[in-house]
Design a protein around this motif. Structure first.
Motif, short mmCIF file in Angstrom:
data_model
loop_
_atom_site.label_atom_id
_atom_site.label_comp_id
_atom_site.label_asym_id
_atom_site.label_seq_id
_atom_site.Cartn_x
_atom_site.Cartn_y
_atom_site.Cartn_z
N ILE A 55 9.67 45.83 18.85
CA ILE A 55 10.31 47.01 18.25
C ILE A 55 10.86 47.98 19.28
O ILE A 55 11.35 49.05 18.93
CB ILE A 55 9.33 47.75 17.31
CG1 ILE A 55 8.14 48.33 18.10
CG2 ILE A 55 8.82 46.82 16.22
CD1 ILE A 55 7.22 49.18 17.26
N GLY A 56 10.76 47.63 20.56
CA GLY A 56 11.32 48.48 21.59
C GLY A 56 10.46 49.66 22.00
O GLY A 56 10.97 50.65 22.52
N ALA A 57 9.14 49.57 21.77
CA ALA A 57 8.23 50.65 22.17
C ALA A 57 7.76 50.42 23.62
O ALA A 57 8.17 49.47 24.29
CB ALA A 57 7.04 50.72 21.22
N ASN A 58 6.86 51.30 24.10
CA ASN A 58 6.36 51.23 25.48
C ASN A 58 5.31 50.13 25.57
O ASN A 58 4.18 50.29 25.11
CB ASN A 58 5.78 52.59 25.89
CG ASN A 58 5.46 52.65 27.37
OD1 ASN A 58 5.17 51.64 28.01
ND2 ASN A 58 5.52 53.84 27.92
N GLU A 59 5.66 49.01 26.20
CA GLU A 59 4.75 47.87 26.28
C GLU A 59 3.51 48.21 27.10
O GLU A 59 2.38 47.89 26.71
CB GLU A 59 5.47 46.68 26.94
CG GLU A 59 6.01 45.66 25.96
CD GLU A 59 6.60 44.47 26.68
OE1 GLU A 59 5.87 43.49 26.90
OE2 GLU A 59 7.78 44.53 27.01
N LYS A 60 3.71 48.84 28.26
CA LYS A 60 2.58 49.12 29.16
C LYS A 60 1.58 50.06 28.50
O LYS A 60 0.37 49.86 28.61
CB LYS A 60 3.11 49.71 30.47
CG LYS A 60 3.92 48.72 31.29
CD LYS A 60 4.35 49.35 32.61
CE LYS A 60 5.14 48.35 33.44
NZ LYS A 60 5.58 48.95 34.73
N LEU A 61 2.10 51.08 27.82
CA LEU A 61 1.20 52.03 27.16
C LEU A 61 0.42 51.34 26.04
O LEU A 61 -0.79 51.53 25.89
CB LEU A 61 2.01 53.20 26.60
CG LEU A 61 1.23 54.24 25.79
CD1 LEU A 61 0.16 54.88 26.65
CD2 LEU A 61 2.17 55.31 25.24
N ALA A 62 1.10 50.51 25.23
CA ALA A 62 0.43 49.81 24.14
C ALA A 62 -0.63 48.86 24.69
O ALA A 62 -1.75 48.76 24.14
CB ALA A 62 1.45 49.03 23.31
N LYS A 63 -0.32 48.17 25.79
CA LYS A 63 -1.28 47.24 26.38
C LYS A 63 -2.51 47.98 26.93
O LYS A 63 -3.65 47.56 26.72
CB LYS A 63 -0.57 46.47 27.50
CG LYS A 63 -1.34 45.27 28.02
CD LYS A 63 -0.57 44.58 29.13
CE LYS A 63 0.69 43.93 28.61
NZ LYS A 63 1.38 43.16 29.68
N ARG A 64 -2.27 49.09 27.60
CA ARG A 64 -3.37 49.87 28.18
C ARG A 64 -4.27 50.44 27.08
O ARG A 64 -5.51 50.34 27.16
CB ARG A 64 -2.79 50.99 29.02
CG ARG A 64 -3.79 51.68 29.95
CD ARG A 64 -3.13 52.79 30.74
NE ARG A 64 -3.98 53.30 31.80
CZ ARG A 64 -3.93 52.92 33.06
NH1 ARG A 64 -3.03 52.02 33.44
NH2 ARG A 64 -4.73 53.43 33.97
N ALA A 65 -3.65 51.00 26.05
CA ALA A 65 -4.44 51.57 24.95
C ALA A 65 -5.18 50.47 24.20
O ALA A 65 -6.33 50.66 23.78
CB ALA A 65 -3.52 52.33 23.99
N GLY A 66 -4.56 49.31 24.02
CA GLY A 66 -5.23 48.20 23.32
C GLY A 66 -6.44 47.70 24.08
O GLY A 66 -7.49 47.39 23.50
#
Length: 514
Positions: free
Chosen positions: A348-359
């Protein structure tokens, strides 16, 4: 002397005479040349004057021709302008005449409108009188006042409006669901294809195999001193029963249980089992487990591709290797959530690194939730804040179970990834008691609504089928009651994944042929 002077004087005289003759000759020649030059100059002047006269005449002729030409063009332009002015004047006169006619017509129409307006006002007064008489007659015939009639009309209009709203809502919801389901299925399928993790169901016990049953007596020791020393040093209960060649380690702290398992295996291999040796082996096992925890945390960070994570958070991640939730290994679950959230963010074009870190960090609180009071969500958010994590990461950790409002798209993706990882078949185990209780609560919530006849929780609590009374609920009303039931389930129940609410309305017409 006189003879000498005479020739000299004669020679001098001759020279003087010769000079005078030469001078006269040269002067005559010069005068002749001057005369010829004057005549030449005079001829040149005459020629120049003649040519000047010719050029003058030619220039005057050309100027006269140019003036004649300009005068002709000027006369032509003047004629054209006079023609245009004449045409414009003619059009203005025509327009003026047309405007005068229109003004006359407008005045005539205005008089007609005034007359009609008076007629309309008179008709309006007559209609008001007739309307008032009809209202009085209707009130007498119906036995209802105007306010009562308005109430009945408003009630009918409200019912029709609610029906239309329900139909429109159903259509909009159906369209939105179709589009959202299609997009969500695509995103989730792409995310799940990119992340395939195996989960091993864990429990709160570990089994240590023994070479023979005689080893059980050595583990127990004289008057039970060895087993007491081992339980005291590790904080884990040892269960020695009739199970052949096996000892069971029981405890809720998976790290302590792992330390006890390693220490006991070392003691069995060494063969020297006494309190001092037990303490020594437990210390060695503790160091080994600490090293494994650090290695597991570093490996998890490396697998996900996250950098600059605080060393203490890395250690806490390693502790999750020995932590399980509903039988699901929390570290593997966190890795899966990180990969799923990153995959969906990429779609969806969101921040991959932020999503990965938070996950990866969303369940970090479970590493110490048995040592610190409070829910793992709050503990995890506090740990992330303590070790200077990004505010968006902290929000995603605090919001992944819906306790806090998500502030970013990545926080919503972590919620979805956590639900997908937990809801995947085989990922988690629930006790029979919790399972049955959840089904009962689902059916109880559905039966609490007016118009519900029966309800059945099916598909392991993933779906609730509700049969409504057709005389109380119409087709459009099924959408409204489905939404209300969904909202109540979301507010009152805790459940992994999602629950499908299926409202069924059936009308049967029965007759008998005789």
């Amino acid at each position: 002397m006189a003879e000498v002077l005479i020739p000299i004087l004669v020679g001098v005289g001759c020279i003087i005479v010769g000079l005078l003759i030469g001078y006269n000759y040269r002067r005559n020649i010069a005068e002749a040349k001057i005369g010829r030059a004057e005549e030449s100059v005079k001829r040149l002047v005459d020629d120049a004057q003649k040519r000047a006269e010719v050029i003058k005449k030619e220039t005057v002729l050309e100027a006269q021709e140019e003036v004649h030409k300009l005068r002709s063009e000027f006369d032509k332009e003047n004629r054209e302008r006079r023609n245009e002015i004449a045409k414009t004047e003619k059009r203005l006169v025509q327009k003026e005449e047309s405007l005068e006619k229109k003004l006359e017509n407008a005045s005539h129409k205005e008089e007609q409108l005034e007359k009609r307006s008076k007629d309309i006002n008179k008709l309006k007064e007559d209609l008001e009188q007739v309307h008032a008489q009809e209202l009085e007659q209707l009130e007498r015939v119906s036995g209802l006042s105007i306010d009562d009639a308005k109430g009945l009309l408003l009630e009918k209009v409200e019912h029709e409006a609610r029906h239309d709203m329900a139909v429109m809502l159903r259509d909009i919801e159906q369209t939105a669901k179709d589009e959202a389901d299609k997009k969500a299925r695509h995103i989730l399928s792409m995310a799940i294809q990119k992340c395939a993790a195996d989960h091993v169901a864990e429990s709160t016990v570990s089994v240590v195999n023994l070479p023979n049953d005689e080893m059980k007596g050595r583990i127990i020791g004289r008057e039970g001193r060895n087993i007491r020393a081992l339980e005291t040093a590790t904080g884990i209960d040892l269960i020695i029963d009739d199970t052949p060649e096996a000892v069971i380690l029981s405890g809720f702290d998976p790290v302590r249980r792992e330390v006890a398992r390693i220490a006991l295996e070392k003691l069995i291999v060494d063969g020297r089992i006494h309190p001092a040796r037990i303490e020594e082996m437990v210390n060695k096992a503790q160091k080994e487990v600490d090293a494994q925890i650090k290695e597991a945390g570093e490996q998890a960070v490396f697998d996900v591709g996250i950098h600059s994570l605080h060393p203490e958070l890395v250690k806490l991640l390693g502790r999750l290797k020995y932590r399980s939730s509903y039988g699901q290994n929390v570290l593997k679950h966190s890795l899966e959530v990180a990969h799923l959230a990153a995959a969906m963010a990429a779609e969806i074009g969101a921040n991959e690194k932020l999503a990965k870190r938070a996950g990866l960090l969303h369940d970090i609180g479970k590493a110490v939730d048995h040592e610190v009071e409070g829910p793992h969500i709050q503990i995890g958010a506090d740990l992330a804040k303590k070790y200077k994590e990004n505010a968006d990461v902290i929000n995603a950790i605090a919001a992944h179970h819906g306790d806090v409002e998500p502030k970013t798209v990545e926080a919503v993706l972590v919620q979805a990834a956590d639900a997908v990882s937990a809801a995947r078949p085989g990922a988690r185990r629930e006790s029979l008691e919790n399972y049955v209780k959840r089904l009962e609560n689902l059916e109880e919530i559905a039966n609490s609504f007016k118009g519900v006849d029966r309800s059945y929780a099916v598909q392991a609590g993933r779906e609730i089928r509700i049969i409504v009374k057709p005389e109380d609920i119409d087709d459009a009303g099924t959408n409204l009651i489905a939404r209300d039931i969904c909202k109540k389930i979301e507010s009152e129940l805790d459940y992994p994944g999602q629950i499908k609410v299926n409202v069924i309305r059936e009308t049967r017409a029965i007759d008998y042929a005789k």
